[in-house]
Design an enzyme around this catalytic site. Structure first.
Site, PDB file in Angstrom:
ATOM      1  N   LYS A   1       2.946   5.754  -3.101  1.00 23.97           N
ATOM      2  CA  LYS A   1       4.178   6.729  -3.522  1.00 23.97           C
ATOM      3  C   LYS A   1       4.219   6.508  -5.021  1.00 23.97           C
ATOM      4  O   LYS A   1       4.754   7.800  -5.475  1.00 23.97           O
ATOM      5  CB  LYS A   1       5.575   6.106  -2.827  1.00 23.97           C
ATOM      6  CG  LYS A   1       5.701   6.472  -1.420  1.00 23.97           C
ATOM      7  CD  LYS A   1       5.473   7.816  -0.825  1.00 23.97           C
ATOM      8  CE  LYS A   1       5.562   8.041   0.612  1.00 23.97           C
ATOM      9  NZ  LYS A   1       5.327   9.420   0.891  1.00 23.97           N
TER      10      LYS A   1
ATOM     11  N   ALA B   1       0.750  -1.193   0.116  1.00 26.57           N
ATOM     12  CA  ALA B   1      -0.102  -0.145  -0.044  1.00 26.57           C
ATOM     13  C   ALA B   1       0.822   1.255  -0.011  1.00 26.57           C
ATOM     14  O   ALA B   1       0.480   2.167  -0.610  1.00 26.57           O
ATOM     15  CB  ALA B   1      -0.903  -0.020   1.350  1.00 26.57           C
ATOM     16  N   TYR B   2       1.870   1.202   0.777  1.00 24.95           N
ATOM     17  CA  TYR B   2       2.697   2.401   0.806  1.00 24.95           C
ATOM     18  C   TYR B   2       3.444   2.664  -0.669  1.00 24.95           C
ATOM     19  O   TYR B   2       3.528   3.554  -0.920  1.00 24.95           O
ATOM     20  CB  TYR B   2       3.962   2.205   1.739  1.00 24.95           C
ATOM     21  CG  TYR B   2       4.966   3.114   2.209  1.00 24.95           C
ATOM     22  CD1 TYR B   2       4.762   4.277   2.728  1.00 24.95           C
ATOM     23  CD2 TYR B   2       6.203   2.798   1.496  1.00 24.95           C
ATOM     24  CE1 TYR B   2       5.734   5.258   3.035  1.00 24.95           C
ATOM     25  CE2 TYR B   2       7.205   3.791   1.703  1.00 24.95           C
ATOM     26  CZ  TYR B   2       7.132   5.122   2.550  1.00 24.95           C
ATOM     27  OH  TYR B   2       7.940   5.956   2.821  1.00 24.95           O
ATOM     28  N   ALA B   3       3.882   1.551  -1.303  1.00 25.18           N
ATOM     29  CA  ALA B   3       4.683   1.466  -2.443  1.00 25.18           C
ATOM     30  C   ALA B   3       3.446   2.168  -3.476  1.00 25.18           C
ATOM     31  O   ALA B   3       3.820   2.815  -4.228  1.00 25.18           O
ATOM     32  CB  ALA B   3       5.067   0.218  -2.919  1.00 25.18           C
ATOM     33  N   ALA B   4       2.297   1.669  -3.360  1.00 28.95           N
ATOM     34  CA  ALA B   4       1.384   2.140  -4.160  1.00 28.95           C
ATOM     35  C   ALA B   4       0.789   3.735  -4.254  1.00 28.95           C
ATOM     36  O   ALA B   4       0.699   4.358  -5.168  1.00 28.95           O
ATOM     37  CB  ALA B   4      -0.109   1.200  -3.958  1.00 28.95           C
TER      38      ALA B   4
END
Length: 266
Positions: A173, A168-171
């Site tokens: 960002k 989710a963090y990567a998505a």
């Protein structure tokens, strides 16, 4: 005199956090400190009122600037457009202008695999990061257009390189990176430059993680090839100062990896 003297920067996630040695312990606070030293007045937001009040007092006392500290949280249950617009409106009412928008705030449930992520955990990252940047950029645009201002958005190596347990963090960002490139294209005519920073800095959260879980820290946190983690003020905040300077106005739509060499990963 610094080019930032008397100008106004809005920094999300700018509450005060310090390391055990007294240095800036969060990226947002490090950026705020770097801007304060250059004479910029600040608008800082965050969820924790005590951290915001601490930042306001220290920055005003040390550097003689004015700080507007506003508690604000972009989340699935809020009227987020109104929250962001309210912050920007208060900033302009207080200072009469807005020159720099820095979207730094982000929350996430790191360490949870994609298969195990809940919708609530996914929403936490998307709203606090991607939606926050979207709403703040929309609200700030008319004022940045007047000042030929700058936008600095924060992404992460987690999105660039697909870090384990950070879907989710990567998505969020990578969404921010894509949106920033579009804004760079659309807002170039207004002389607004929009760039992205992917940082790696030593923060209070990392320090606490090392103390609480030394074995996990050793296994999962890697020292960059440069031999040290970034200083939130000097090696992240100072770059953010330069990204808003006239010398960097022609650079827009770019992603800078400030990771001490880890940004070179294939």
């Amino acid at each position: 005199m610094s080019f930032l003297q008397g100008k106004v920067a809005l920094i999300t996630g700018g509450g005060r956090a310090v390391l055990s040695d007294g240095k800036s312990g969060s990226i947002g606070y490090g950026i705020a400190t770097a801007y304060a030293k250059e004479g910029a007045n600040l608008v800082i937001t965050g969820r924790n009122k005590a951290k915001l009040d601490g930042a306001k007092q220290e920055l005003e006392d040390k550097y003689g600037i004015k700080v507007l500290a506003l508690q604000a949280d972009i989340n699935p249950k809020a009227d987020n457009q109104a929250v962001a617009k309210g912050v920007v409106d208060q900033a302009v009412k207080e200072f009469g202008r807005l020159d720099v928008l820095i979207n730094n705030a982000q929350a996430s449930a790191s360490g949870v695999t994609l298969a195990d992520h809940t919708p609530e955990q996914f929403d936490l990252a998307i709203y606090s990061g991607l939606y926050a940047a979207f709403y703040y950029m929309q609200a700030a645009y008319p004022h940045l257009k007047e000042t030929a201002g700058s936008v600095i958005n924060f992404a992460s190596g987690a999105g660039l390189f697909g870090n384990y347990g950070q879907c989710a963090y990567a998505a969020a960002k990578e969404g921010i990176r894509g949106m920033s490139r579009v804004a760079a294209t659309e807002w170039a005519k207004d002389n607004i430059n929009v760039n992205v920073v992917c940082p790696l800095a030593w923060t209070a959260k990392l320090e606490q993680f090392k103390e609480a879980f030394p074995d996990a820290f050793k296994s999962n946190v890697h020292v960059p090839p440069m031999g040290h983690f970034g200083d939130a003020e000097k090696e992240i905040g100072r770059v953010c100062v330069q990204l808003a300077s006239p010398d960097f106005k022609y650079m827009t739509g770019e992603t800078l990896t400030l990771e001490g060499g880890l940004g070179q990963r294939p």
